[in-house]
Scaffold this motif. Sequence first.
Motif, PDB file in Angstrom:
ATOM      1  N   ALA A 242       0.847  -1.208   0.000  1.00  0.00           N
ATOM      2  CA  ALA A 242       0.000   0.000   0.000  1.00  0.00           C
ATOM      3  C   ALA A 242       0.881   1.256   0.000  1.00  0.00           C
ATOM      4  O   ALA A 242       0.598   2.235  -0.714  1.00  0.00           O
ATOM      5  CB  ALA A 242      -0.920  -0.011   1.214  1.00  0.00           C
ATOM      6  N   LEU A 243       1.958   1.213   0.770  1.00  0.00           N
ATOM      7  CA  LEU A 243       2.892   2.354   0.781  1.00  0.00           C
ATOM      8  C   LEU A 243       3.524   2.528  -0.597  1.00  0.00           C
ATOM      9  O   LEU A 243       3.711   3.658  -1.072  1.00  0.00           O
ATOM     10  CB  LEU A 243       3.968   2.135   1.850  1.00  0.00           C
ATOM     11  CG  LEU A 243       3.461   2.253   3.293  1.00  0.00           C
ATOM     12  CD1 LEU A 243       4.484   1.682   4.279  1.00  0.00           C
ATOM     13  CD2 LEU A 243       3.146   3.707   3.629  1.00  0.00           C
ATOM     14  N   GLN A 244       3.842   1.422  -1.264  1.00  0.00           N
ATOM     15  CA  GLN A 244       4.399   1.514  -2.620  1.00  0.00           C
ATOM     16  C   GLN A 244       3.417   2.236  -3.553  1.00  0.00           C
ATOM     17  O   GLN A 244       3.804   3.104  -4.343  1.00  0.00           O
ATOM     18  CB  GLN A 244       4.685   0.114  -3.183  1.00  0.00           C
ATOM     19  CG  GLN A 244       5.788  -0.624  -2.450  1.00  0.00           C
ATOM     20  CD  GLN A 244       6.139  -1.953  -3.079  1.00  0.00           C
ATOM     21  OE1 GLN A 244       5.268  -2.690  -3.538  1.00  0.00           O
ATOM     22  NE2 GLN A 244       7.422  -2.279  -3.082  1.00  0.00           N
ATOM     23  N   GLN A 245       2.134   1.874  -3.438  1.00  0.00           N
ATOM     24  CA  GLN A 245       1.146   2.502  -4.328  1.00  0.00           C
ATOM     25  C   GLN A 245       1.054   4.007  -4.086  1.00  0.00           C
ATOM     26  O   GLN A 245       0.924   4.787  -5.036  1.00  0.00           O
ATOM     27  CB  GLN A 245      -0.218   1.844  -4.124  1.00  0.00           C
ATOM     28  CG  GLN A 245      -0.224   0.383  -4.567  1.00  0.00           C
ATOM     29  CD  GLN A 245      -1.408   0.009  -5.429  1.00  0.00           C
ATOM     30  OE1 GLN A 245      -2.406   0.726  -5.492  1.00  0.00           O
ATOM     31  NE2 GLN A 245      -1.292  -1.118  -6.117  1.00  0.00           N
ATOM     32  N   ARG A 246       1.157   4.425  -2.812  1.00  0.00           N
ATOM     33  CA  ARG A 246       1.088   5.860  -2.524  1.00  0.00           C
ATOM     34  C   ARG A 246       2.338   6.572  -3.046  1.00  0.00           C
ATOM     35  O   ARG A 246       2.278   7.724  -3.455  1.00  0.00           O
ATOM     36  CB  ARG A 246       0.907   6.107  -1.023  1.00  0.00           C
ATOM     37  CG  ARG A 246      -0.443   5.625  -0.550  1.00  0.00           C
ATOM     38  CD  ARG A 246      -0.910   6.246   0.744  1.00  0.00           C
ATOM     39  NE  ARG A 246      -2.171   5.607   1.118  1.00  0.00           N
ATOM     40  CZ  ARG A 246      -2.249   4.519   1.890  1.00  0.00           C
ATOM     41  NH1 ARG A 246      -1.167   4.000   2.411  1.00  0.00           N
ATOM     42  NH2 ARG A 246      -3.420   3.979   2.145  1.00  0.00           N
ATOM     43  N   ILE A 247       3.464   5.871  -3.041  1.00  0.00           N
ATOM     44  CA  ILE A 247       4.689   6.458  -3.593  1.00  0.00           C
ATOM     45  C   ILE A 247       4.539   6.628  -5.106  1.00  0.00           C
ATOM     46  O   ILE A 247       4.894   7.662  -5.670  1.00  0.00           O
ATOM     47  CB  ILE A 247       5.902   5.564  -3.241  1.00  0.00           C
ATOM     48  CG1 ILE A 247       6.228   5.679  -1.748  1.00  0.00           C
ATOM     49  CG2 ILE A 247       7.112   5.925  -4.092  1.00  0.00           C
ATOM     50  CD1 ILE A 247       7.208   4.631  -1.230  1.00  0.00           C
ATOM     51  N   LEU A 249       1.602   6.570  -7.031  1.00  0.00           N
ATOM     52  CA  LEU A 249       0.421   7.282  -7.529  1.00  0.00           C
ATOM     53  C   LEU A 249       0.197   8.625  -6.838  1.00  0.00           C
ATOM     54  O   LEU A 249      -0.590   9.436  -7.321  1.00  0.00           O
ATOM     55  CB  LEU A 249      -0.835   6.420  -7.362  1.00  0.00           C
ATOM     56  CG  LEU A 249      -1.081   5.363  -8.445  1.00  0.00           C
ATOM     57  CD1 LEU A 249      -0.166   4.166  -8.280  1.00  0.00           C
ATOM     58  CD2 LEU A 249      -2.517   4.897  -8.451  1.00  0.00           C
ATOM     59  N   GLY A 250       0.864   8.823  -5.686  1.00  0.00           N
ATOM     60  CA  GLY A 250       0.680  10.073  -4.946  1.00  0.00           C
ATOM     61  C   GLY A 250      -0.004   9.807  -3.611  1.00  0.00           C
ATOM     62  O   GLY A 250      -0.744   8.830  -3.460  1.00  0.00           O
ATOM     63  N   ASP A 251       0.254  10.710  -2.644  1.00  0.00           N
ATOM     64  CA  ASP A 251      -0.243  10.513  -1.276  1.00  0.00           C
ATOM     65  C   ASP A 251      -1.756  10.409  -1.190  1.00  0.00           C
ATOM     66  O   ASP A 251      -2.294   9.809  -0.260  1.00  0.00           O
ATOM     67  CB  ASP A 251       0.209  11.683  -0.378  1.00  0.00           C
ATOM     68  CG  ASP A 251       1.682  11.548  -0.026  1.00  0.00           C
ATOM     69  OD1 ASP A 251       2.211  10.424  -0.116  1.00  0.00           O
ATOM     70  OD2 ASP A 251       2.287  12.573   0.347  1.00  0.00           O
ATOM     71  N   ASP A 252      -2.461  11.044  -2.154  1.00  0.00           N
ATOM     72  CA  ASP A 252      -3.923  11.028  -2.068  1.00  0.00           C
ATOM     73  C   ASP A 252      -4.529   9.833  -2.822  1.00  0.00           C
ATOM     74  O   ASP A 252      -5.743   9.751  -2.980  1.00  0.00           O
ATOM     75  CB  ASP A 252      -4.502  12.352  -2.581  1.00  0.00           C
ATOM     76  CG  ASP A 252      -4.007  12.683  -3.988  1.00  0.00           C
ATOM     77  OD1 ASP A 252      -3.116  11.949  -4.487  1.00  0.00           O
ATOM     78  OD2 ASP A 252      -4.511  13.668  -4.579  1.00  0.00           O
ATOM     79  N   ALA A 253      -3.695   8.890  -3.260  1.00  0.00           N
ATOM     80  CA  ALA A 253      -4.216   7.714  -3.968  1.00  0.00           C
ATOM     81  C   ALA A 253      -5.146   6.919  -3.043  1.00  0.00           C
ATOM     82  O   ALA A 253      -4.891   6.813  -1.848  1.00  0.00           O
ATOM     83  CB  ALA A 253      -3.055   6.824  -4.417  1.00  0.00           C
ATOM     84  N   VAL A 254      -6.201   6.371  -3.633  1.00  0.00           N
ATOM     85  CA  VAL A 254      -7.114   5.515  -2.864  1.00  0.00           C
ATOM     86  C   VAL A 254      -6.537   4.102  -2.900  1.00  0.00           C
ATOM     87  O   VAL A 254      -6.387   3.501  -3.968  1.00  0.00           O
ATOM     88  CB  VAL A 254      -8.529   5.531  -3.501  1.00  0.00           C
ATOM     89  CG1 VAL A 254      -9.457   4.566  -2.776  1.00  0.00           C
ATOM     90  CG2 VAL A 254      -9.089   6.945  -3.509  1.00  0.00           C
ATOM     91  N   VAL A 255      -6.167   3.582  -1.740  1.00  0.00           N
ATOM     92  CA  VAL A 255      -5.552   2.251  -1.674  1.00  0.00           C
ATOM     93  C   VAL A 255      -6.332   1.424  -0.659  1.00  0.00           C
ATOM     94  O   VAL A 255      -6.319   1.736   0.531  1.00  0.00           O
ATOM     95  CB  VAL A 255      -4.066   2.337  -1.260  1.00  0.00           C
ATOM     96  CG1 VAL A 255      -3.425   0.963  -1.309  1.00  0.00           C
ATOM     97  CG2 VAL A 255      -3.295   3.306  -2.162  1.00  0.00           C
ATOM     98  N   ASP A 256      -7.024   0.400  -1.156  1.00  0.00           N
ATOM     99  CA  ASP A 256      -7.902  -0.399  -0.300  1.00  0.00           C
ATOM    100  C   ASP A 256      -7.144  -1.619   0.220  1.00  0.00           C
ATOM    101  O   ASP A 256      -7.005  -2.629  -0.476  1.00  0.00           O
ATOM    102  CB  ASP A 256      -9.141  -0.813  -1.109  1.00  0.00           C
ATOM    103  CG  ASP A 256     -10.208  -1.444  -0.231  1.00  0.00           C
ATOM    104  OD1 ASP A 256      -9.854  -2.000   0.829  1.00  0.00           O
ATOM    105  OD2 ASP A 256     -11.393  -1.377  -0.618  1.00  0.00           O
ATOM    106  N   THR A 257      -6.652  -1.530   1.463  1.00  0.00           N
ATOM    107  CA  THR A 257      -5.841  -2.630   2.013  1.00  0.00           C
ATOM    108  C   THR A 257      -6.685  -3.879   2.295  1.00  0.00           C
ATOM    109  O   THR A 257      -6.154  -4.987   2.277  1.00  0.00           O
ATOM    110  CB  THR A 257      -5.090  -2.188   3.288  1.00  0.00           C
ATOM    111  OG1 THR A 257      -6.018  -1.628   4.202  1.00  0.00           O
ATOM    112  CG2 THR A 257      -4.011  -1.174   2.966  1.00  0.00           C
ATOM    113  N   ALA A 258      -7.979  -3.689   2.528  1.00  0.00           N
ATOM    114  CA  ALA A 258      -8.840  -4.871   2.748  1.00  0.00           C
ATOM    115  C   ALA A 258      -8.944  -5.690   1.463  1.00  0.00           C
ATOM    116  O   ALA A 258      -8.880  -6.929   1.488  1.00  0.00           O
ATOM    117  CB  ALA A 258     -10.222  -4.430   3.231  1.00  0.00           C
TER     118      ALA A 258
END
Length: 272
Positions: A242-247, A249-258
């Motif tokens: 999930a941290l990789q995705q925010r790196i 796509l950007g901090d405001d990326a929607v990342v659904d860990t569930a």
Amino acid sequence: MTRLAAVIGSPVAHSLSPVIHRAAFDAAGVDWTYAALEVAPGNASAALDAMRTLGIGGLSVTMPHKDAVAAAVDRLDPAARALHSVNTVSWEGDQLVGWSTDGAGFVASLAEAGVDVDGAKVAVIGAGGAARSVIDALARAGAVDVTVLNRTPEKAESAAALTPVATPGIISDIGRADIVVNATSVGMGTDGSLPCDPDLLHDGQVVADLVYHPLETRWLSAAAERGARTVDGLGMLVHQAALQQRIWLGDDAVVDTAVMRAAALAALTSRG
Ligand code: NAP
């Protein structure tokens, strides 16, 4: 245009990264896809050249390339610099930045379970690459005392040297810790052995395992039987991704860990 992210490793066939990242991209509805690329040992720098040439949007990096990628990127985040190890590559302008999200992913998995590391005393069993990232991240998150125990004592000393709050430990440190982490590979797959005597564990402790296959290791069962709260290793895998995705796509990326966790669980179940 669809953007590509990829994991590089050798071997890479059994990596759960494609399953986890594709599930998150699909859930977020972003135009990204994710591939697994087998990169032979010694070719990490060539893989970064390919990233530049092909315009690949982000890389996950697994063994044996973590050190070589750390040496080959243009810049490192503080954790990657301390560890000399990179598990994530992103773009900043025309520069490649190397990051290490494993340890922060572990701390995030504890936070998800309601466990605050700030002010905690932690015993880490193990001193390999995963243990080192966890020790570094525990210190950054405010742990006041991290003791490191390992089969090979020299490696415990080296890992403890990562931060002033860490010291090589002795076995009685396990009973005194608020949080006890198995960061060895003991208990993986069909290995039913334990990283230490579970009678050292007790009620009031949080006991974590980095091993996630099986999800409920013998170590976690033994800890639960003694009244400890347990945190499994899949949370770290999901949160570092999930941290990789925010790196990327950007901090405001929607990342659904569930969604990511459910996809990883389904893949682990189908693999048996
Ligand atoms: P590594 O660098 O090879 O280190 C292995 C560690 O386990 C070393 O401390 C080693 O001790 C210890 N060890 C191995 N066999 C042992 C035994 N029979 N008895 C006692 N200690 C033993 O591996 P790693 O990359 O750190 O990975 C460690 C574990 O974490 C693996 O199970 C891996 O799958 C898991 N992991 C999970 C995540 C996640 O996201 N959940 C991420 C990364 C890794 P010596 O130094 O004495 O050899």
